[in-house]
Design a protein around this motif. Structure first.
Motif, short mmCIF file in Angstrom:
data_model
loop_
_atom_site.label_atom_id
_atom_site.label_comp_id
_atom_site.label_asym_id
_atom_site.label_seq_id
_atom_site.Cartn_x
_atom_site.Cartn_y
_atom_site.Cartn_z
N GLN A 144 14.53 -38.71 -64.16
CA GLN A 144 13.16 -38.16 -64.87
C GLN A 144 12.11 -37.99 -63.56
O GLN A 144 11.92 -37.38 -63.32
CB GLN A 144 12.82 -38.32 -65.98
N GLU B 253 17.97 -24.29 -62.89
CA GLU B 253 18.72 -24.92 -64.49
C GLU B 253 17.53 -23.61 -65.47
O GLU B 253 17.81 -24.11 -66.43
CB GLU B 253 17.57 -25.92 -64.12
N LYS C 267 14.70 -23.28 -65.63
CA LYS C 267 13.50 -23.07 -66.12
C LYS C 267 12.56 -22.30 -66.14
O LYS C 267 12.51 -21.40 -64.92
CB LYS C 267 13.33 -24.96 -65.58
N ARG D 148 2.09 -29.28 -71.20
CA ARG D 148 3.40 -28.51 -71.59
C ARG D 148 3.72 -27.35 -70.78
O ARG D 148 4.86 -26.23 -70.49
CB ARG D 148 3.05 -27.61 -72.56
N ASP E 298 7.33 -28.02 -65.53
CA ASP E 298 8.24 -28.89 -65.87
C ASP E 298 8.19 -29.62 -64.97
O ASP E 298 9.69 -30.66 -65.47
CB ASP E 298 9.11 -27.87 -65.63
N THR E 299 7.43 -29.71 -63.83
CA THR E 299 7.68 -30.92 -62.78
C THR E 299 6.30 -31.06 -62.56
O THR E 299 5.65 -30.49 -62.26
CB THR E 299 8.60 -31.06 -61.83
N ARG F 251 8.40 -36.60 -73.36
CA ARG F 251 9.14 -35.23 -73.04
C ARG F 251 9.77 -35.69 -72.39
O ARG F 251 9.81 -35.88 -70.38
CB ARG F 251 7.94 -34.46 -71.78
N LYS F 252 11.42 -35.68 -72.68
CA LYS F 252 12.41 -35.96 -72.13
C LYS F 252 13.00 -34.80 -69.94
O LYS F 252 14.24 -34.57 -69.94
CB LYS F 252 13.44 -35.83 -72.96
N ASP F 253 12.27 -33.44 -71.16
CA ASP F 253 12.24 -32.65 -69.88
C ASP F 253 11.60 -32.44 -68.87
O ASP F 253 11.60 -31.36 -67.91
CB ASP F 253 11.79 -31.23 -70.60
N ARG G 183 10.35 -33.87 -65.56
CA ARG G 183 10.41 -34.56 -64.09
C ARG G 183 9.01 -34.88 -63.86
O ARG G 183 7.88 -33.96 -63.18
CB ARG G 183 11.23 -32.86 -63.26
#
Length: 308
Positions: free
Chosen positions: A29, A56, A58, A126, A129-130, A157-159, A161
């Motif tokens: 992560q 991925e 996203k 939100r 993503d990164t 937020r485990k998603d 990075r």
């Protein structure tokens, strides 16, 4: 975001470690990337993060912070060119009073302060993503706040990075803070350097006259290569610009570079291929935040502005 452009990488040290960096990002992560100045980490890491996000499936943004407005704007322009898109379209930036971002923007450069302000409106950030925290070694108050905020956010937020990019080799501190995050070291490009010292003519010789002497000394030796002159602040830059323009140097363009300068004037510094020799007078922003292409000679005033 349905149509993803092909990502091309120039011949830079960080691009040669692309597979290793992207593999670390797939498996963790948080990733720490340590690269010397000029390794290309600022321009290429956002492209790698975007490529991985496309892989991925996203659809969020890649956000990349910069400590200075100048760097956010110039790096965004450079990445937009490399990705074959116009600035403010797929690649954009936001700094204080200027926002070149659309709904279609997938890579967004911004100052640390802009991202901090966004946490007030969207506590979970939100739209991203990164997130890439660049120049983390500067350890400004904004950067430290962001690192602390992101560590807590990663629990929710485990998603998400996070890539922490630093120019210092002391990456163990960042890795330890993020619970043993992997560290990828990227070598910089080095070139042979020859040092010369120009003593003052008199004890009372002011800085602008001494800089003019140094430029004339370099010109007598070689009239072709571009020069970069490090100055402590905007005031000294303006004084030296006036002094150099008064010498009427042949086929020479005098270009100041500092944070308060307008973006159009700043952009002139990065336009290579001009027939005239460029003499760029800059604060240490040219050392710590942006890489100016085409420089052959560097004149260092030996002075720096230090906050007290």
């Amino acid at each position: 975001m349905s149509e993803h452009p092909k990502i091309n990488y120039p011949d830079l040290p960080v691009a040669q470690r692309r597979d290793e960096i992207m593999e670390a990002m797939r498996g963790h992560q948080v990733v720490i990337v340590v690269g010397e100045t000029g390794s290309g980490k600022t321009t290429q890491l956002p492209k790698m993060a975007y490529e991985l996000a496309c892989e991925e499936g996203k659809t969020g943004r890649v956000g990349c912070t910069q400590p200075r407005r100048l760097a956010a704007a110039t790096v965004a322009r450079r990445v937009a060119e490399e990705m074959g898109t116009s600035l403010g379209d797929r690649v954009g930036y936001q700094v204080r009073f200027v926002e070149k971002v659309r709904d279609e923007t997938v890579i967004k450069f911004m100052t640390d302060g802009i991202l901090l302000a966004e946490t007030q409106r969207d506590r979970d950030l939100r739209q991203y993503d990164t997130l890439i925290i660049d120049e983390a070694h500067e350890r400004s108050l904004n950067i430290d706040f962001l690192l602390g905020y992101l560590k807590n956010l990663l629990e929710r937020r485990k998603d998400l990075r996070v890539v922490v990019s630093s120019a210092t080799m002391d990456a163990g501190m960042f890795s330890e803070y993020f619970d043993g995050a992997p560290v990828v070291n990227v070598e910089g490009r080095t070139f042979p350097v020859e040092d010369h010292y120009l003593p003052p003519l008199t004890d009372g010789e002011d800085l602008s006259r001494r800089v003019v002497r140094a430029v004339e000394w370099v010109t007598d030796m070689d009239s072709r290569g571009d020069l970069l002159i490090f100055m402590p602040s905007e005031r000294e830059i303006r004084e030296c610009v006036d002094a150099l323009e008064g010498r009427d140097l042949p086929a020479t363009e005098i270009l100041p570079l500092f944070a308060r300068l307008g973006l159009d004037a700043q952009e002139r510094v990065f336009n290579t291929g001009e027939p005239n020799r460029r003499v760029v007078l800059a604060t240490n922003v040219a050392e710590t935040s942006v890489t100016i292409p085409g420089i052959v000679y560097v004149i260092d005033s030996g002075l720096a502005r230090v906050s007290r």
